[in-house]
Design a protein around this motif. Sequence first.
Motif, PDB file in Angstrom:
ATOM      1  N   ILE A 155       3.109   1.540 -18.174  1.00 35.83           N
ATOM      2  CA  ILE A 155       3.153   2.161 -16.638  1.00 35.83           C
ATOM      3  C   ILE A 155       3.325   1.021 -15.860  1.00 35.83           C
ATOM      4  O   ILE A 155       4.205   1.359 -14.629  1.00 35.83           O
ATOM      5  N   PHE A 156       2.883  -0.430 -15.968  1.00 37.97           N
ATOM      6  CA  PHE A 156       3.096  -1.400 -15.049  1.00 37.97           C
ATOM      7  C   PHE A 156       4.711  -1.716 -14.958  1.00 37.97           C
ATOM      8  O   PHE A 156       5.255  -1.998 -14.075  1.00 37.97           O
ATOM      9  N   TYR A 157       5.207  -1.746 -16.424  1.00 38.60           N
ATOM     10  CA  TYR A 157       6.346  -1.901 -16.494  1.00 38.60           C
ATOM     11  C   TYR A 157       7.574  -1.046 -15.750  1.00 38.60           C
ATOM     12  O   TYR A 157       8.253  -1.392 -14.965  1.00 38.60           O
ATOM     13  N   GLU A 158       7.132   0.221 -15.669  1.00 34.51           N
ATOM     14  CA  GLU A 158       7.962   1.263 -15.190  1.00 34.51           C
ATOM     15  C   GLU A 158       7.772   1.257 -13.600  1.00 34.51           C
ATOM     16  O   GLU A 158       8.838   1.469 -12.890  1.00 34.51           O
ATOM     17  N   ILE A 159       6.835   1.032 -13.230  1.00 35.40           N
ATOM     18  CA  ILE A 159       6.308   0.634 -11.557  1.00 35.40           C
ATOM     19  C   ILE A 159       7.098  -0.464 -11.135  1.00 35.40           C
ATOM     20  O   ILE A 159       7.674  -0.449 -10.039  1.00 35.40           O
ATOM     21  N   GLY A 160       6.979  -1.587 -11.984  1.00 33.06           N
ATOM     22  CA  GLY A 160       7.803  -2.621 -11.836  1.00 33.06           C
ATOM     23  C   GLY A 160       9.368  -2.728 -11.684  1.00 33.06           C
ATOM     24  O   GLY A 160       9.907  -3.305 -10.608  1.00 33.06           O
ATOM     25  N   LYS A 161       9.834  -1.804 -12.385  1.00 29.02           N
ATOM     26  CA  LYS A 161      11.292  -1.652 -12.311  1.00 29.02           C
ATOM     27  C   LYS A 161      11.674  -0.933 -10.781  1.00 29.02           C
ATOM     28  O   LYS A 161      12.636  -1.139 -10.239  1.00 29.02           O
ATOM     29  N   GLU A 162      10.650  -0.074 -10.425  1.00 29.11           N
ATOM     30  CA  GLU A 162      10.926   0.747  -9.208  1.00 29.11           C
ATOM     31  C   GLU A 162      10.625  -0.460  -7.947  1.00 29.11           C
ATOM     32  O   GLU A 162      11.310  -0.305  -6.873  1.00 29.11           O
ATOM     33  N   TYR A 163       9.991  -1.358  -8.186  1.00 28.48           N
ATOM     34  CA  TYR A 163       9.270  -2.414  -7.078  1.00 28.48           C
ATOM     35  C   TYR A 163      10.459  -3.530  -7.130  1.00 28.48           C
ATOM     36  O   TYR A 163      10.433  -4.402  -6.281  1.00 28.48           O
TER      37      TYR A 163
ATOM     38  N   LYS B 117       0.768  -1.334   0.054  1.00 22.24           N
ATOM     39  CA  LYS B 117       0.140  -0.083   0.180  1.00 22.24           C
ATOM     40  C   LYS B 117       0.701   1.398   0.026  1.00 22.24           C
ATOM     41  O   LYS B 117       0.876   1.963   0.990  1.00 22.24           O
ATOM     42  N   PRO B 118       1.762   1.372  -0.977  1.00 22.50           N
ATOM     43  CA  PRO B 118       2.567   2.607  -1.104  1.00 22.50           C
ATOM     44  C   PRO B 118       1.705   3.938  -0.975  1.00 22.50           C
ATOM     45  O   PRO B 118       0.670   4.181  -1.858  1.00 22.50           O
ATOM     46  N   LYS B 119       2.218   4.893  -0.176  1.00 24.88           N
ATOM     47  CA  LYS B 119       1.402   6.172  -0.150  1.00 24.88           C
ATOM     48  C   LYS B 119       1.387   6.973  -1.340  1.00 24.88           C
ATOM     49  O   LYS B 119       0.608   7.613  -1.776  1.00 24.88           O
ATOM     50  N   ASN B 120       2.458   7.003  -2.265  1.00 25.84           N
ATOM     51  CA  ASN B 120       2.586   7.751  -3.227  1.00 25.84           C
ATOM     52  C   ASN B 120       2.136   6.933  -4.723  1.00 25.84           C
ATOM     53  O   ASN B 120       2.607   7.365  -5.716  1.00 25.84           O
ATOM     54  N   LEU B 121       1.359   5.971  -4.513  1.00 28.30           N
ATOM     55  CA  LEU B 121       1.001   5.335  -5.620  1.00 28.30           C
ATOM     56  C   LEU B 121       0.272   6.167  -6.818  1.00 28.30           C
ATOM     57  O   LEU B 121       0.394   6.062  -7.900  1.00 28.30           O
TER      58      LEU B 121
ATOM     59  N   PHE C 136       1.310   6.468 -10.546  1.00 30.81           N
ATOM     60  CA  PHE C 136       0.626   6.166 -11.511  1.00 30.81           C
ATOM     61  C   PHE C 136       0.402   7.428 -12.299  1.00 30.81           C
ATOM     62  O   PHE C 136       0.523   7.638 -13.792  1.00 30.81           O
ATOM     63  N   HIS C 137      -0.118   8.713 -11.794  1.00 30.34           N
ATOM     64  CA  HIS C 137      -0.424   9.828 -12.654  1.00 30.34           C
ATOM     65  C   HIS C 137       0.601  10.224 -13.275  1.00 30.34           C
ATOM     66  O   HIS C 137       0.699  10.866 -14.412  1.00 30.34           O
ATOM     67  N   GLN C 138       1.849  10.414 -12.863  1.00 25.77           N
ATOM     68  CA  GLN C 138       3.127  10.857 -13.351  1.00 25.77           C
ATOM     69  C   GLN C 138       3.598   9.955 -14.497  1.00 25.77           C
ATOM     70  O   GLN C 138       3.657  10.231 -15.755  1.00 25.77           O
ATOM     71  N   LEU C 139       3.372   8.567 -14.613  1.00 28.48           N
ATOM     72  CA  LEU C 139       3.762   7.701 -15.334  1.00 28.48           C
ATOM     73  C   LEU C 139       2.669   7.683 -16.799  1.00 28.48           C
ATOM     74  O   LEU C 139       2.943   7.249 -17.808  1.00 28.48           O
ATOM     75  N   HIS C 140       1.363   7.883 -16.228  1.00 24.56           N
ATOM     76  CA  HIS C 140       0.362   8.216 -17.108  1.00 24.56           C
ATOM     77  C   HIS C 140       0.508   9.393 -18.065  1.00 24.56           C
ATOM     78  O   HIS C 140       0.468   9.290 -19.074  1.00 24.56           O
ATOM     79  N   GLU C 141       1.136  10.421 -17.709  1.00 21.09           N
ATOM     80  CA  GLU C 141       1.384  11.708 -18.205  1.00 21.09           C
ATOM     81  C   GLU C 141       2.430  11.295 -19.300  1.00 21.09           C
ATOM     82  O   GLU C 141       2.514  11.329 -20.605  1.00 21.09           O
TER      83      GLU C 141
ATOM     84  N   THR D 256      -5.855   5.206 -15.413  1.00 26.44           N
ATOM     85  CA  THR D 256      -4.627   5.095 -14.827  1.00 26.44           C
ATOM     86  C   THR D 256      -4.311   6.814 -14.097  1.00 26.44           C
ATOM     87  O   THR D 256      -3.448   6.883 -13.762  1.00 26.44           O
ATOM     88  N   ASP D 257      -5.089   7.681 -14.360  1.00 23.30           N
ATOM     89  CA  ASP D 257      -5.100   9.048 -13.827  1.00 23.30           C
ATOM     90  C   ASP D 257      -6.021   9.179 -12.604  1.00 23.30           C
ATOM     91  O   ASP D 257      -6.307  10.264 -12.238  1.00 23.30           O
ATOM     92  N   ARG D 258      -6.898   8.024 -12.213  1.00 19.10           N
ATOM     93  CA  ARG D 258      -7.706   8.447 -11.154  1.00 19.10           C
ATOM     94  C   ARG D 258      -7.137   8.314  -9.826  1.00 19.10           C
ATOM     95  O   ARG D 258      -6.261   7.874  -9.666  1.00 19.10           O
ATOM     96  N   LYS D 259      -8.038   8.726  -8.769  1.00 17.20           N
ATOM     97  CA  LYS D 259      -7.679   8.603  -7.508  1.00 17.20           C
ATOM     98  C   LYS D 259      -7.910   7.097  -6.961  1.00 17.20           C
ATOM     99  O   LYS D 259      -8.593   6.395  -7.527  1.00 17.20           O
ATOM    100  N   ASN D 260      -7.072   6.878  -5.779  1.00 14.57           N
ATOM    101  CA  ASN D 260      -7.100   5.394  -5.379  1.00 14.57           C
ATOM    102  C   ASN D 260      -7.034   4.435  -6.394  1.00 14.57           C
ATOM    103  O   ASN D 260      -7.732   3.540  -6.693  1.00 14.57           O
ATOM    104  N   MET D 261      -5.897   4.453  -6.747  1.00 12.82           N
ATOM    105  CA  MET D 261      -5.323   3.641  -7.852  1.00 12.82           C
ATOM    106  C   MET D 261      -5.268   2.050  -7.137  1.00 12.82           C
ATOM    107  O   MET D 261      -5.537   1.148  -7.839  1.00 12.82           O
ATOM    108  N   LEU D 262      -5.012   2.112  -5.895  1.00 18.15           N
ATOM    109  CA  LEU D 262      -4.923   0.829  -5.020  1.00 18.15           C
ATOM    110  C   LEU D 262      -6.379   0.040  -5.270  1.00 18.15           C
ATOM    111  O   LEU D 262      -6.174  -1.140  -5.415  1.00 18.15           O
ATOM    112  N   GLY D 263      -7.393   0.887  -5.317  1.00 16.34           N
ATOM    113  CA  GLY D 263      -8.670   0.138  -5.332  1.00 16.34           C
ATOM    114  C   GLY D 263      -9.078  -0.417  -6.876  1.00 16.34           C
ATOM    115  O   GLY D 263      -9.912  -1.318  -6.885  1.00 16.34           O
ATOM    116  N   ILE D 264      -8.172  -0.005  -7.867  1.00 14.35           N
ATOM    117  CA  ILE D 264      -8.654  -0.545  -9.267  1.00 14.35           C
ATOM    118  C   ILE D 264      -7.391  -0.961  -9.855  1.00 14.35           C
ATOM    119  O   ILE D 264      -7.277  -1.183 -11.113  1.00 14.35           O
TER     120      ILE D 264
END
Length: 166
Positions: A156-164, A32-36, A40-45, A131-139
Amino acid sequence: MNSTVDLEKFGKESKSEFPAHKKLKERLKKSKPKNLDATFHQLHEEAFQQIDCLDCANCCKTTSPIFIQTDIDRLAKVFRMKSSQFMEEYLYRDEDGDYVLKTAPCPFLGADNKCLVYEDRPKACREYPHTDRKNMLGILELSLKNTLVCPAVHKIFYEIGKEYRK
């Protein structure tokens, strides 16, 4: 700078990387990362600076949005039909009880990948790929499914995956 989307290549890559994306979704759900949302929004852009929906339109070619009653009424009016006629001609209820298109690709998709009812398109189309919505954790489950449909969500998932993976 938009890059052309090779849908055949994307299909193979998205399927082969799906198990890794599924594991990532599970890690995100647990941690549950606080900055999720911000991530997502940054990577969406960034993704949509590189990917042009009109070049791809894979969502319109392969899936259906959910039509809510206001979407049905609005589009029926556009086509000068009764809502019941619109539903009979274009929609059916899926296994979840939602109204979705009878056919793919979308009957409102033009040969140039432009939406013929763009100004009146369903709410789900307006918000896609979510991918630019609030509460990405919920979707995350929906977003995971969309990695198989939308090259931007896959990226977006690929880029987030690199981080994690660190």
